[in-house]
Design an enzyme around this catalytic site. Structure first.
Site, mmCIF file in Angstrom:
data_model
loop_
_atom_site.group_PDB
_atom_site.id
_atom_site.type_symbol
_atom_site.label_atom_id
_atom_site.label_comp_id
_atom_site.label_asym_id
_atom_site.label_seq_id
_atom_site.Cartn_x
_atom_site.Cartn_y
_atom_site.Cartn_z
ATOM 1 C CB SER A 43 -0.883 -0.015 1.245
ATOM 2 O OG SER A 43 -1.285 1.292 1.579
ATOM 3 C CD GLU B 288 -7.588 -7.103 -3.786
ATOM 4 O OE1 GLU B 288 -8.376 -6.344 -3.223
ATOM 5 O OE2 GLU B 288 -6.345 -6.942 -3.748
#
Ligand code: ARG
Length: 472
Positions: free
Chosen positions: A283, A296
């Site tokens: 992140s 994802e």
């Protein structure tokens, strides 16, 4: 006003005015259909050979066409071929350049064919090649699931229904479940391939041709086992694209569901699996994060593949017979699907080879949540108690355990017998997760013997088998 560029268009004969620039850009498909160049050339070479054989053009012309087309292919592949939006599509770009190179002979290539059957041919040749590649990728992914299943042959996983712990299963059994789905996906693709593998060339614009063409010869040259039977159907038909897109949707749906499990399982809450650093990303703000982005994105890309199928079906539903320019819109959804499916299959196979299952955590979770309650009910059934009654007794036992914060296996004999007198010492064998798994030996069940037998059959190439099903 006459415009010289207009007259340079192959269909420019009847036109007095030049094409509006916006129209030229709007109708052009060259920016995306150029990826069909190889198939367009392959089809044109076969067509030219047939024209020579049928004495529709002479040998010298045929030779010039074939050599010219090969040169064009080389130029496209080395990047020296110039595409311009004025060329409209790949078919016209190649034909125009051929005429520029070899003159009049080039102008004979389009004899006895139309872009309508030509584009159908190109797409079929393209899809034929791509399905073969996708099947290769699927084989690799299936192999990766099998390898993983062999490695995790003894790992116990809590099996879920409703995302609630249900019964313990072997992780290998779970992994082979995905392989089963891919097996069906593969057979759907093979089935679709048969309907792709039909020669459309020779349908011409829609009605066939008065020229003495030989479609069977072209079919032999291009290795098509079948020739389309109805010229009107041939130029209208995109069923084979729709079928391929649907088969792709199911592949993606399966990959997406598997990825959903990986996403959940790699969370701190589950902690069943660790995806290697090489296949995760961080992140930009939270330093501690390691995200399962690949999984994802596979889940996310499933949406666009579904969208591609719906786009094509919607495109087709209102088309009058036969060819309509709308059909040009089949290509981007098709190309996008091919690219997406290949990329997802490839990366997923790599990713699953680079993940580690947390066997202890899985086992620990499998042991909780009364996951062997059904085993207890089945034990009572074997003692002669009707299943519904057994279900009720175990339900009460579970509720009792919840109250006193115990697992079923921790109950004393006195406690068991308070709920059902037929329970005796042999119950303890039945309540461990290992014994639970071992006992599920019905055909297709999770018992190690069944799972090993499946692996054996897969490795023998006899699976999925149509032979008589043997109970272990
Ligand atoms: N670019 C067109 C397509 O993709 C090729 C066929 C054009 N045919 C025609 N009659 N305008 O469908």
């Amino acid at each position: 006003m006459k415009d010289s560029t207009e007259k340079s268009k192959p269909w420019g004969g009847r036109f007095q005015e030049p094409t509006n620039e916006l129209v030229e850009a709007f109708t052009a498909s060259i920016s995306f259909d150029r990826r069909l160049y190889r198939y367009d050339i392959e089809g044109s070479i076969a067509h030219a050979r047939m024209l020579v054989r049928q004495e529709i053009i002479n040998r010298k012309e045929g030779f010039a066409i074939v050599e010219g087309l090969k040169e064009i292919q080389r130029d496209i592949e080395t990047g020296s071929f110039e595409f311009s939006p004025g060329d409209e599509d790949i078919h016209m770009a190649i034909e125009k350049d051929l005429i520029r190179r070899i003159g009049d002979a080039g102008a004979k290539l389009h004899t006895g064919r139309s872009r309508n059957d030509q584009v159908a041919l190109d797409v079929r040749l393209y899809l034929r090649a791509e399905i073969k590649e996708i099947l290769e990728f699927m084989k690799v992914l299936k192999g990766a699931f099998l390898e993983l299943a062999k490695k995790e042959a003894e790992t116990i996983l809590p099996g879920y229904t409703h995302l609630q712990k249900a019964q313990p299963v072997l992780l290998a059994h779970y992994l082979l479940a995905w392989r089963e789905m891919l097996d069906r996906d593969e057979s759907r693709l093979r089935d679709c391939y048969r309907r792709v593998n039909v020669l459309p060339l020779g349908a011409a614009a829609l009605a066939g041709t008065s020229l003495p063409i030989d479609r069977a010869y072209v079919a032999r040259l291009l290795k098509f086992p079948e020739i389309s039977r109805n010229s009107m159907d041939t130029v209208s038909d995109r069923d084979f694209v729709a079928e391929f897109l649907f088969a792709s949707c199911l592949i993606m749906m399966h990959l997406s569901r598997f990825c959903e499990d990986l996403i959940l399982w790699s969370s701190g809450e589950f902690n069943f699996v660790e995806i290697s650093d090489a296949f995760t990303t961080g992140s930009s703000i939270m330093p501690q994060k390691k995200n399962p982005d690949v999984a994802e994105l596979i889940r996310g890309k499933t949406g666009r593949v579904y969208g591609n199928l719906i786009a094509l079906l919607t495109l087709l539903k209102g088309l009058p017979m036969t060819y309509n320019r709308d059909l040009q819109e089949d290509k981007e959804p098709l190309f996008d699907t091919v690219d997406t499916v290949k990329a997802c299959l490839q990366i997923l196979a790599e990713m699953i080879r680079n993940m580690k299952f947390n066997r202890e955590k899985m086992r620990q979770e499998a042991e909780g949540g009364f996951s062997t309650a059904t085993d207890l009910a089945e034990y009572l059934v074997m003692k002669g108690i009707p299943f519904r009654e057994a279900h009720g007794i175990v339900g009460k036992l579970v509720s009792f355990c919840s109250e006193c914060k115990k697992e079923l296996a921790q109950l004393s004999m006195e406690e068991f017998q308070r709920f059902c007198p037929v329970i005796n010492e042999d119950i303890h064998d039945r309540l461990s997760v290992s014994n639970s798994v071992r006992s599920r030996k019905s055909y297709g069940g999770t018992a190690c013997r069944q799972v090993m037998e499946q692996i054996r059959q897969i490795e023998e190439g006899a699976y999925p088998s149509t032979r008589r099903r043997k109970e272990a």
